[in-house]
Design an enzyme around this catalytic site. Structure first.
Site, short mmCIF file in Angstrom:
data_model
loop_
_atom_site.label_atom_id
_atom_site.label_comp_id
_atom_site.label_asym_id
_atom_site.label_seq_id
_atom_site.Cartn_x
_atom_site.Cartn_y
_atom_site.Cartn_z
N PHE A 120 0.83 -1.22 0.00
CA PHE A 120 0.00 0.00 0.00
C PHE A 120 0.86 1.26 0.00
O PHE A 120 0.55 2.23 -0.69
CB PHE A 120 -0.95 0.01 1.21
CG PHE A 120 -2.29 -0.58 0.88
CD1 PHE A 120 -2.42 -1.93 0.58
CD2 PHE A 120 -3.43 0.20 0.84
CE1 PHE A 120 -3.64 -2.49 0.25
CE2 PHE A 120 -4.67 -0.34 0.51
CZ PHE A 120 -4.77 -1.69 0.22
N LEU A 121 1.94 1.25 0.79
CA LEU A 121 2.82 2.43 0.84
C LEU A 121 3.48 2.64 -0.52
O LEU A 121 3.51 3.76 -1.05
CB LEU A 121 3.88 2.26 1.94
CG LEU A 121 3.34 2.28 3.37
CD1 LEU A 121 4.42 1.87 4.37
CD2 LEU A 121 2.81 3.67 3.73
N CYS A 167 13.07 -2.97 0.97
CA CYS A 167 11.80 -3.61 1.30
C CYS A 167 10.71 -3.50 0.24
O CYS A 167 10.09 -4.50 -0.11
CB CYS A 167 11.27 -3.05 2.60
SG CYS A 167 12.47 -3.28 3.91
C1 UGA Z 1 9.61 0.97 4.55
C2 UGA Z 1 8.28 1.21 5.28
O1 UGA Z 1 7.99 2.61 5.29
C3 UGA Z 1 8.36 0.69 6.71
O2 UGA Z 1 7.08 0.82 7.33
C4 UGA Z 1 8.76 -0.78 6.69
O3 UGA Z 1 8.90 -1.30 8.01
C5 UGA Z 1 10.09 -0.91 5.97
O4 UGA Z 1 9.95 -0.42 4.62
C6 UGA Z 1 10.46 -2.37 5.95
O5 UGA Z 1 9.70 -3.18 5.40
O6 UGA Z 1 11.48 -2.74 6.57
P1 UGA Z 1 11.97 2.21 4.48
O7 UGA Z 1 12.16 1.42 3.23
O8 UGA Z 1 13.02 2.17 5.53
O9 UGA Z 1 10.61 1.74 5.20
O10 UGA Z 1 11.77 3.75 4.13
P2 UGA Z 1 10.54 4.62 3.57
O11 UGA Z 1 10.50 5.87 4.34
O12 UGA Z 1 9.31 3.85 3.48
O13 UGA Z 1 11.05 4.99 2.10
C7 UGA Z 1 11.14 4.03 1.06
C8 UGA Z 1 11.44 4.73 -0.24
O14 UGA Z 1 10.29 5.45 -0.71
C9 UGA Z 1 12.56 5.75 -0.17
O15 UGA Z 1 13.36 5.69 -1.32
C10 UGA Z 1 11.81 7.07 -0.11
O16 UGA Z 1 12.58 8.15 -0.54
C11 UGA Z 1 10.65 6.79 -1.01
N1 UGA Z 1 9.48 7.64 -0.76
C12 UGA Z 1 8.86 7.64 0.45
C13 UGA Z 1 9.00 8.45 -1.78
O17 UGA Z 1 9.54 8.44 -2.91
N2 UGA Z 1 7.90 9.24 -1.56
C14 UGA Z 1 7.27 9.25 -0.36
O18 UGA Z 1 6.26 10.00 -0.23
C15 UGA Z 1 7.76 8.45 0.66
#
Ligand code: UGA
Length: 469
Positions: A211-212, A261
């Protein structure tokens, strides 16, 4: 584990790893820990040597433990069945076999902390219980398997652990569920500790990441339409995010999500759907990855088109290599994919990251140019592609050197320091026209344009507005 130790002084936590160097690094006298994570060093300082120990001594610690967390990695398989989608479970299985071989009696709670495909707990239970002396009707060892996925994000891990939205524990045995819930209850309000059956818990972890990631791919898809139509994706995100049903988070358009992840877990979900013959579901989930790949390609295509159709031999400065700010983690970072495309165009790529080391950057780029075999150089090196790294890739330690005589700056990671440089000086140092391509939307477009930069940001076009509006 550090947070568990910190919040439960009466619990002894032993972190075991077979890799002596890694354990040595965690035991470093000056606290130069093997990963950078804001706030972590303070937590480690508070617990290390008191009720938290890093060790390579396996047998004694495993035998004495009441509860064993398994947190080995489960990367995407790069070979054989399910190649490129399924999780590689060999490290996980070997842990289970090792635990079974070591524990001869008593009752143990085994906690799945790694992100795993649904029904892994069942596999682990089968392995762990396969050595019982059923003929005598005796159960010498009793294993309770719990799923306890982690939801922290890198860069904010300590804060996320301090105040988690929820703690999720899946399992069958009430007593074991309560025992683990009690550990978290020493700092997490009970109503935030959710218990489910083990499959729902395993599934929820994959679905949360799906979903994220899906939100990011959705807003990234919209960013492409914004660039074409003159809308501004940041304004669109803000406008839709105020709807409480949508919410404001994870709507930042970017050059594509990275990290260990999202891609892995979404692919895992695709594979799971396929293995249940739910092809339409798998196809639907896969579009999240397809859009992410498109966003990375699109970024470089826009760059090349803007710079008169060629970047060959041009100096391109890449600001940021980590997959997000405040971490040294580079796994699946979009920067790696973008740099690969730049090298394929024979640009001279100068990378500066405030925290990621030169050996790390070179290793990542060689691995990527070599077909992305997870750093496994037992595969024949594709010498031509790898030579591009040797000839065209430079790792800089000074941002001003990185921009000297450069044609364009690419913002790949949202490190705060990139916003604070003296851009008048940067402009003077660069070739003209001086381009900035902001893949993170952190720069002040108006200010940079007034200095003389040509600025391009994801989801924004500097097109003149219509004379009729
Ligand atoms: C992600 C999830 O957010 C955590 O809840 C989960 O526990 C973790 O994976 C995991 O499965 O271990 P993480 O990968 O550490 O965490 O970092 P995020 O903040 O989710 O960012 C992931 C990527 O998406 C990054 O490259 C970030 O820059 C990008 N992103 C994030 C965007 O491009 N736009 C956004 O609005 C948010």
């Amino acid at each position: 584990m550090a947070m568990i130790a910190y919040k439960n002084p009466d619990i002894q936590v032993y972190v075991y790893d077979m890799n002596q160097n890694r354990i040595n690094a965690w035991n470093d006298a000056d606290y130069n820990l093997p990963i950078y994570e804001p706030g972590l060093v303070d937590v480690i300082k508070a617990v290390r040597g008191k009720n938290m120990f890093f060790t390579t001594e396996y047998e004694k610690n495993i035998q004495e433990a009441d509860c064993i967390f398994v947190a080995v990695n489960t990367p995407t398989k790069h070979f054989g069945m399910g190649k490129g989608r399924a999780a590689d479970m060999r490290f996980y299985e070997s842990c289970a076999r090792q635990i079974r071989a070591t524990i001869k009696e008593g009752r143990k709670i085994i906690v799945e902390k790694s992100t795993v495909p649904t029904r892994t707990a069942e596999t682990i239970a089968t392995i762990l219980n396969s050595n019982q002396n059923k003929a005598e009707g005796k159960e010498v060892v009793k294993f309770d398997i719990l799923s306890n996925p982690e939801f922290l994000a890198e860069g904010t891990a300590v804060a996320d652990l301090e105040k988690p939205d929820r703690v999720l524990i899946g399992g069958q045995n009430e007593e074991a569920l309560n025992a683990l819930a009690d550990v978290y209850a020493s700092w997490v309000p009970r109503e935030r500790i959710i218990t489910t059956n083990v499959w729902s818990s395993e599934m929820s972890k994959l679905v949360a990441n799906f979903f994220l990631a899906q939100r990011i791919s959705s807003i990234n898809a919209i960013s492409a339409i914004c660039e074409a139509s003159g809308a501004n994706v940041a304004e669109v995100s803000k406008a839709i995010g105020t709807d409480s049903r949508i919410g404001p988070k994870f709507l930042n358009a970017s050059v594509g999500f990275g990290g260990s992840c999202f891609q892995k877990d979404v692919l895992n979900l695709c594979y799971l759907a396929e293995s249940y013959h739910l092809q339409e579901v798998a196809d639907y989930c896969y579009q999240v990855i397809a859009m992410n790949n498109y966003q990375r390609r699109r970024f470089v295509e826009r760059l090349v088109a803007t710079m008169f159709g060629t970047i060959t031999q041009k100096k391109i400065t890449v600001f940021g290599f980590a997959f997000k700010k405040d971490t040294t983690d580079t796994r699946e970072s979009s920067s790696i994919y973008i740099c690969k495309q730049l090298l394929e165009e024979r640009a001279n790529v100068h990378i500066y990251d405030p925290k990621v080391t030169k050996p790390q950057i070179l290793n990542d780029m060689k691995t990527m140019m070599n077909g992305n075999y997870d750093g496994d150089f037992s595969y024949p090196l594709n010498s031509h592609e790898t030579q591009l790294v040797d000839k065209h890739l430079f790792v800089e330690t000074d941002p001003m050197e990185a921009v000297r005589d450069s044609h364009a700056i690419l913002i790949m990671t949202e490190w705060d320091e990139f916003k604070t440089y003296d851009y008048n000086k940067v402009f003077d140092l660069m070739q003209k026209p001086a381009y900035i391509f902001d893949g993170r939307r952190i720069m002040d477009i108006k200010q940079l344009s007034s200095i003389g930069f040509e600025v391009f940001a994801i989801g924004y076009s500097s097109q003149q507005s219509s004379p009729f509006l």
